[in-house]
Write an enzyme that holds these catalytic residues in place. Sequence first.
Site, PDB file in Angstrom:
ATOM      1  N   GLU A 182     -11.247  -2.174  20.636  1.00 34.14           N
ATOM      2  CA  GLU A 182     -11.389  -0.852  20.013  1.00 34.14           C
ATOM      3  C   GLU A 182     -12.718  -0.801  19.252  1.00 34.14           C
ATOM      4  O   GLU A 182     -12.850  -1.387  18.183  1.00 34.14           O
ATOM      5  CB  GLU A 182     -10.220  -0.601  19.061  1.00 34.14           C
ATOM      6  CG  GLU A 182     -10.313   0.690  18.271  1.00 34.14           C
ATOM      7  CD  GLU A 182      -9.295   0.771  17.132  1.00 34.14           C
ATOM      8  OE1 GLU A 182      -9.620   1.388  16.103  1.00 34.14           O
ATOM      9  OE2 GLU A 182      -8.195   0.215  17.275  1.00 34.14           O
ATOM     10  N   THR A 239     -11.551   4.975  14.999  1.00 36.36           N
ATOM     11  CA  THR A 239     -12.045   5.832  13.915  1.00 36.36           C
ATOM     12  C   THR A 239     -12.549   7.160  14.480  1.00 36.36           C
ATOM     13  O   THR A 239     -13.602   7.669  14.089  1.00 36.36           O
ATOM     14  CB  THR A 239     -13.156   5.137  13.085  1.00 36.36           C
ATOM     15  OG1 THR A 239     -12.836   3.746  12.931  1.00 36.36           O
ATOM     16  CG2 THR A 239     -13.248   5.736  11.691  1.00 36.36           C
ATOM     17  N   LYS A 260      -0.045   4.419  15.628  1.00 33.61           N
ATOM     18  CA  LYS A 260      -0.693   3.364  14.856  1.00 33.61           C
ATOM     19  C   LYS A 260      -0.192   3.452  13.412  1.00 33.61           C
ATOM     20  O   LYS A 260      -0.459   4.445  12.727  1.00 33.61           O
ATOM     21  CB  LYS A 260      -2.211   3.561  14.923  1.00 33.61           C
ATOM     22  CG  LYS A 260      -3.016   2.720  13.947  1.00 33.61           C
ATOM     23  CD  LYS A 260      -4.494   3.078  14.075  1.00 33.61           C
ATOM     24  CE  LYS A 260      -5.299   2.549  12.912  1.00 33.61           C
ATOM     25  NZ  LYS A 260      -6.727   2.867  13.037  1.00 33.61           N
TER      26      LYS A 260
END
Length: 215
Positions: A43, A74, A134
């Site tokens: 990621e 993000t 998440k």
Amino acid sequence: MKKVATLKKLTDCGVVAVVRADSKEEAVKISEACVKGGIYGIEVTFTVQDADAVIKELTSFYKENSEVVIGAGTVLDATTARIAILAGAQYIVSPCFDEETAKLCNLYQIPYMPGCMTITEMKEALAAGVDIVKLFPGNAYGPDFVKSVKAPLPQVNIMPTGGVSLENVDQWIKNGCVAVGVGGNLVAPAKTGEFEKITELAQAYVEKVQAARGV
């Protein structure tokens, strides 16, 4: 089917490396060290300068390695998600839930993993078609929270990020998480150029996850 395949690869490995770095070059080296250690979910966060270029380079480099899955982290809005997808990102991760980003990802059949803290946020994410939630920040709750969530929401797939360490990663998995996201605890050696240490840590995380699953 591409979306299903991506989700399977991420959950089969069970560990996603959250790559934060001071430069594009450092991000690439961290990612390569993680893959070498057996973490195939990478990621690349959009806090990294030229994150889209990093994603493009990694997806090109690992084109022949079908196990490696490169995603973007993000991601705060749909515009950034679109940039990441055009760069080759195979999944999108956010620190919070964003409906427009969920719609965009669903349109292009790209897995979207938003950060959620409450049952209400998780319910909204599930209703918007999110496949993996998440749990962020994980250190605000701990592994026991997962069992509490899965009592009323047994269908939710949870991936904690933040607060996941070698000492507790097995508890997260045993309590029902489909995968874990690991950032600082994994990539910290990059600051001193010890990329081989990242590879060792990556291997240790994967081994602990597999052991917790009884594999």
